[in-house]
Design a protein around this motif. Structure first.
Motif, PDB file in Angstrom:
ATOM      1  N   THR A  30       1.011  -1.401   0.069  1.00 22.80           N
ATOM      2  CA  THR A  30      -0.073   0.172  -0.120  1.00 22.80           C
ATOM      3  C   THR A  30       0.925   1.315   0.151  1.00 22.80           C
ATOM      4  OG1 THR A  30      -1.552  -1.267   1.201  1.00 22.80           O
ATOM      5  CG2 THR A  30      -1.962   0.890   1.161  1.00 22.80           C
ATOM      6  N   SER A  58       2.495  -8.007   3.466  1.00 22.30           N
ATOM      7  CA  SER A  58       2.934  -8.084   2.107  1.00 22.30           C
ATOM      8  C   SER A  58       3.869  -9.185   1.507  1.00 22.30           C
ATOM      9  CB  SER A  58       3.534  -6.664   1.242  1.00 22.30           C
ATOM     10  OG  SER A  58       2.186  -5.679   1.670  1.00 22.30           O
ATOM     11  N   THR A 375      -3.467  -6.869  -4.900  1.00 25.44           N
ATOM     12  CA  THR A 375      -3.879  -6.750  -6.196  1.00 25.44           C
ATOM     13  C   THR A 375      -4.532  -5.210  -6.667  1.00 25.44           C
ATOM     14  OG1 THR A 375      -4.679  -9.171  -6.146  1.00 25.44           O
ATOM     15  CG2 THR A 375      -5.434  -7.977  -8.117  1.00 25.44           C
TER      16      THR A 375
END
Ligand code: FAD
Length: 542
Positions: A30, A58, A375
């Motif tokens: 992010t 992540s 995604t």
């Protein structure tokens, strides 16, 4: 300037003497996406990550670039449509890293879906995501599905659908986005923890971050502050005294890895479990990984314990679906657990909570973003940077990241990736290194493999270890590796997918890192100990 630790010291000095348009806390996908979007729109950017880049959720996802088929069940059409459309875009931006992966969805006697609902569901999924041509879903009867995957239970399988998804390496995707932001002028620093926020007439305008490497504190000034800390988002909101109303609800997801020969699937499979959930089994090189669980989590976010019941749940699910294989706990070669930073909704269970992202803007000006998917990182970033631009300039400019290729636009098509992989396979043959190695290298590093192979040409040691050291040299010079774990866990994923390769590599890797990074002998010993601990504890379940 390359993205190496040599750059880090001078950049740390620089950050204290500037006022940035945007300061981002959090170096997961992010924060990385926001950094790239903001810098590409001409804003000055600094990103601070308290650990290594991608060390949070992540690097602990299912590593799929997918629209989330199961969200259709929750009628989340907007998420499926938005995120689903991102798949083809991300594949175009990094074709070696976001790889087409056909997914098989069997339907079974007594399962959640039948022939009609599977066919309709996959049709809607393709339609919402704008899937075209040969990628559109195809339905198959029992015989064809069993030909496609002979390990499925022939006594319960009735047929299935095959549809298009993409596989990735989440940590490397995050890193490539960060490297691209760096090339465009963003300053991205790992091992810098934000410890305090400062205010001017109620508006947050600077912060204190601690360099975890030397303990020094730095003050950083900015016009806007973004909190992209995933599972830690509420902690930063608390620091800002603005945690009220909606808050995070963390759920834990566990994956296990087994040798490919224990579960030699022909392709990735997404299947039903007795409790109504769905699980992925994904072949990747010499292993197959299986996941995920989804249970509420309130424990330590820095050290997520994997419970024996998590492992048993996954093992019994695969053993039931593929009765010809029998996988035992001793077959598991590694496992990982990640935390989903979801937004709490009263009365909903972990699996029912929405995966949509949400932005909170505090009275202090702090912008927090939570929820979402790997995604959807580009779209999340676009929304945040639109907000930032409006705040700074009164208006927002168009997002550009749809056109910004990652890894310097190394490949224009997937075909060129495959051609390049053939060339690398040939090249490695001279060192008696297997095609699996070419696959591993090209899908992780893309054309940057050329630099790694240049390295092995100049060393005496032309074995697997020699190649690994050349890989490490590349990562030290171009990927801000500051510890052995950065390399073995996030840059290469070896801890998860090839842990057997690590023991003989630890000492030579420590020598190389020590020389490059100027480690004292104590630091080197500590690094070796820590890496050994991580390796030994990857299979400790509680
Ligand atoms: P993180 O990656 O956790 O990054 C936040 C960062 O902030 C961390 O690195 C942390 O160290 C840093 N930080 C925290 N506090 C501070 C501080 N004070 N100072 C500086 N830095 C700080 N999505 C998909 O699209 N596909 C999938 O297949 C998929 N599978 C998933 C499977 C599981 C089990 C889970 C848990 C999630 C999955 N997701 C998937 C969702 C996806 O992984 C997450 O949405 C995404 O990784 C979240 O990224 P993030 O950057 O918001 O958080």
């Amino acid at each position: 300037m390359t993205f190496s630790s040599r750059y880090r010291t001078s950049k740390l000095e620089e950050v204290s003497s500037r006022v940035f348009d945007v300061c981002i806390i959090g170096g997961g996908i992010t924060g990385a996406g926001i950094a790239l979007d903001a810098v590409s729109r001409g804003l000055s950017v600094v990103l601070l990550e308290k650990n290594d880049f991608a060390s949070g959720t992540s690097s602990r996802s299912t590593k799929l670039i997918h629209g989330g088929l199961r969200y259709l069940k929750q009628l989340e059409f907007l998420i499926v449509s938005q995120v689903g459309r991102e798949r083809a875009i991300l594949h175009r931006l990094a074709p070696h890293l976001v790889i087409p992966d056909k997914m098989l969805l069997p339907f079974t006697r007594g399962g959640t879906f039948g022939k009609f609902s599977t066919s309709l569901g996959l049709w809607v999924y393709d339609f919402l995501a704008g899937v075209k041509g040969a990628d559109k879903r195809k339905m198959y009867g029992k015989r064809s599905i069993l030909e496609k995957e002979p390990l499925l239970d022939s006594t319960v399988v009735l047929g299935g659908g095959v549809y298009a998804e993409y596989r990735t390496d989440d940590a490397r995707l995050t890193l490539e986005v960060i490297k691209t932001a760096h090339e465009s002028g963003a300053i991205c620093l790992n091992y810098c923890e934000v410890t305090a926020l400062n205010y001017q007439q109620g508006t947050v305008d600077s912060l204190v971050c601690k360099d975890i490497i030397d303990g020094e504190e730095h003050k950083i000034q900015f016009r806007t502050l973004v909190n992209a800390t995933g599972p830690w988002v509420d902690g930063i909101r608390e620091l800002d005294h603005s945690l009220s109303g909606k808050h995070l609800f963390l759920t834990k997801g566990v994956h296990i890895v087994v040798p490919f020969e224990k579960l030699p699937l022909q392709q990735s499979i997404y299947f039903d479990v007795a409790d109504g959930r769905m699980i992925f089994a994904i072949p990747r090189g010499e292993v197959t990984y299986i996941g995920t669980t989804d249970t509420p989590y309130e424990g330590n976010r820095e050290k997520i314990a994997i419970e024996i019941t998590d492992i048993q749940y996954l093992l019994s699910a695969v053993n039931l679906m593929f009765p010809q294989v029998e996988i035992f706990i001793d077959d598991v070669i590694s496992a990982w657990a990640g935390l989903r930073p979801l937004i709490y909704e009263p009365g909903k269970s972990a699996s029912e909570l929405s995966r949509k992202d949400e932005i909170f803007v505090a009275a202090s000006g702090l912008i927090s973003i939570a929820g979402g998917k790997l995604t959807g990182y580009r779209k999340m970033a676009e929304k945040v940077v639109n907000l930032i631009e409006k705040k700074i300039k009164g208006t927002s400019t168009p997002c550009k990241t749809r056109q910004i290729s990652l890894c310097n636009g190394a490949f224009s098509t997937y075909l060129s990736v495959l051609q390049y992989k053939n060339r690398i396979t040939e090249n490695l043959r001279q060192y008696q290194l297997s095609p699996v190695m070419a696959d591993y290298l090209v899908h992780l590093y893309g054309k940057q493999v050329d630099l790694i192979l240049d390295g092995i040409k100049t060393t005496e040691n032309k074995t697997r270890i020699g190649l690994m050291l050349s890989e490490l040299t590349y990562c030290l010079e171009h990927e801000m590796v500051l510890s052995l774990k950065d390399f073995f866990v996030r840059r290469t994923g070896r801890l998860f997918f090839d842990p057997q390769s690590i023991p003989e590599a630890i000492l030579p890797a420590a020598d190389l890192c020590g020389n490059y990074l100027g480690w004292s002998s104590e630091r080197k010993e500590q690094e070796v100990r820590e890496m050994q601990y991580v390796l030994d504890h990857r299979l400790v379940f509680c």
